[in-house]
Design a protein around this motif. Sequence first.
Motif, short mmCIF file in Angstrom:
data_model
loop_
_atom_site.label_atom_id
_atom_site.label_comp_id
_atom_site.label_asym_id
_atom_site.label_seq_id
_atom_site.Cartn_x
_atom_site.Cartn_y
_atom_site.Cartn_z
N ALA A 2 41.60 -95.98 84.14
CA ALA A 2 43.00 -96.27 84.83
C ALA A 2 43.61 -97.29 83.87
CB ALA A 2 42.99 -96.93 85.98
N ARG A 8 51.05 -91.17 92.14
CA ARG A 8 49.96 -91.47 92.57
C ARG A 8 49.70 -93.04 92.58
NH1 ARG A 8 45.43 -89.15 89.37
NH2 ARG A 8 46.92 -89.43 87.60
N PHE A 62 46.49 -96.61 92.27
CA PHE A 62 45.17 -96.73 92.21
C PHE A 62 44.54 -97.54 93.60
CE2 PHE A 62 40.83 -98.21 91.07
CZ PHE A 62 40.50 -97.20 90.51
N TYR A 75 42.51 -92.96 91.95
CA TYR A 75 43.75 -92.72 92.31
C TYR A 75 43.81 -91.85 93.74
CZ TYR A 75 45.49 -94.49 87.90
OH TYR A 75 45.72 -95.51 86.81
#
Length: 792
Positions: free
Chosen positions: A433, A442, A444, A451
């Motif tokens: 990420a 999205r 996390f 995600y």
Amino acid sequence: MARPIRRAAVIGAGVMGSGIAAHLANAGIEVLLMDIVPPGLSEAEKGQRSARDRFAAGGLEKALKARPAAFYARERARLVSVGNTEDDLKKVADCDLVIEAIIEKIEPKRALFEKFEALVPPHCIVASNTSGLRIAEMMQGRSAAFRSRFLVMHFFNPVRYMKLLELVTGPDTSAETLETVRRFGEDVLGKGIVVGKDTPNFVGNRIGAHAMMTTIHLMLEDGLAPEDVDAISGEAMAHPKSASFRTADLVGVDTFVHVADNCYASLTADEDRKVFEVPAYIRTMAEKKLLGDKTRGGFYRRAKGEGGVETLDPRTLEYRARGGDKEIKNATKEIAKIEDPRERVRKLAQAPGKAGAFAWKVLSRSLAYSARRVGEIADDVAAIDDAMRWGYNWELGPFETWDALGFEATVDRMKKDGVALPASIDKMRAAGARSFYTDDGRVFDLLAGKYVARKADPRNATLTVLRKGQAPVLKNDGAEAWDLGDGVLGLTFKTKANSIDPDVIKMIHDSVARAETDFRAMVLANQGEHFCVGANLFLVVMAASQQQWGQLREMVGGFQAACQRMKYASVPVVAAPYGMALGGGLEVCLGAGNVQAAAETYSGLVEVGVGLVAGGGGTMNLLWRALEGVPDGATVDTYALVTQVFKNVALARVATSAEEGKSFGYLARASGVSFDRARLLTDAKARAIGLAESGWHPPSPRAYVLPGESGIATLRMMVGTLVDAGQASPHDAKIATKLAELLCGGVSGSSHEVTESEMLELEREAFVSLCGEPKSQERMQYMLMNNKPLRN
């Protein structure tokens, strides 16, 4: 299906309780505001209802006098009745919602909830506005049924203006109770809901108090002054202009100390517990009642004599002239000018010298602490970001700030500096990420390590989301029109501060024409801090100084025609004002006729402040709105209505909400109001579609018999009295006379029905002639130079 909330009770008429009651009334909810019977009443007073209700009545009166205003309009206060907990507590039997907002002590709350259980109906939801007491402690002794209908509703002060409403449930709170209150908070009160966990100070105040206390401790360690800290932690850091210490003065030093003390006492296992320890000098401030604005002195105070601001020196506890480090002041001043908050905070954290070093220390510790709290105070990063944006007015939440600084670079820098990070951040990085949020919607999930789709309310759609196609339907340098879908064309100004210039005027004409041929409705929806604060004054000043009277007449005539074009369009045109809709901004709304306004819309025709009258048909349309309720054929003396419109315009009276705008006649009574500005665009679009689908036809032109010469003379006398008393200048009188002539339909206004064409011609003449007045030109130039009106 849950029963709707129509009647509520608020127990506790202090600042928070009265503010909650006022906002419930703003939303159309009937409210009973109660407090205790004042102690120490005389025998005679014990039998007087007014004396027994004194605390609650006083709370309501303070809410009515509050600045900024607690009520959208004074008439909303009629929905609030007052009482006391000895004589009136039984009335909660008629309520759908009861909110407790009494002293933050566990025993009085428990005693009150015990009484509630015997009185409230089975469907009634009971809530506490506690800022930190645990639900388990408050609910001791209560039945399972009562506990299932109980939760915390933690409002932020001032209730009307702060979007955040934290909801905290106990182990026995039913899903139905949470969903009912969530929908009520969002749909009825216009709040942004964050569901937090039953931990001390919940979400917003936990992160906010930590950030504030970290800032103070670092200030003392680094030897900086409060002015230095506020220069760094304000707009440059994408936080409010009030920054740290000015915010504490606004909130109250005692409130700030209470929150910090609660954290320190309760968070015995918190790795940063020592951060919440209140420094000795702030403890002394509280003891000396240096509490901020409420005691006219806190971290800052107004200097005696000619004004200015003094700062309380944390080392001497004496007030001194405001100062600060010039290097910090200059560096942060330039950074604060950057429009994009992401770029702004990035520049600050990377800035060389004291400002950047201090900013990084504060940010790194605050961001890391926020990450360590995920799972403890809330389950996702979006909830923490929402809490800080809505409850503390940060432009970026902690994790949005982290993304702006660069996720990986920030992690590396934190680790280099020895800042403790939770394992979830290492796992996030290991998963590849590169940011908490992605462009495809999205976010996390630090608990799940992946995600997930971010929850999004379709009602909060922005212009970027609603726009169809790759390019606007129409575009010029001042505005553009996009297809918003469903047959709706959206017009948006693109000028600085959404000011009105010839390009904007042309685009109004062109957009209405295109909407009439290819769409079924049009919405005027701007972006930026304010909807529109009027015409481009610089262009007016330039034309006036060059005596380009023909150009000015053409400009004014074009703006009038554009507003009339919207008014009589064959498709409905809906304006969606928010923030400031002043001068030409209000004229655009009056021209559109159909309005869906954000609740926090500040409107008025304020042109007298720059030595002019409205130039876009606003004066006529404002008067027509005042007269539209007069039945055809009725013999009515219009002077009283004309006089009220005259006062509103001549005094540049600004309505401080959409509802007050209705009361002043600036907005139609039938105008829609969006309590949550995030939903304004979709609400306006829905209104436009509704008008299109319900048989839209443009209105008929109107004409009225007006007061004419006698009305002008009477209004002149009124103004003359003000001049003689020194309350108005001779130039004020000249402007007011032009306004009077316009509103009275000219000297012959009483002899016939004055048409719209005649009114618009009177307006053009008044506007252009005032542009030629030297003192009006001075007012315009002063406004451009100083951003405030000149009285000359």
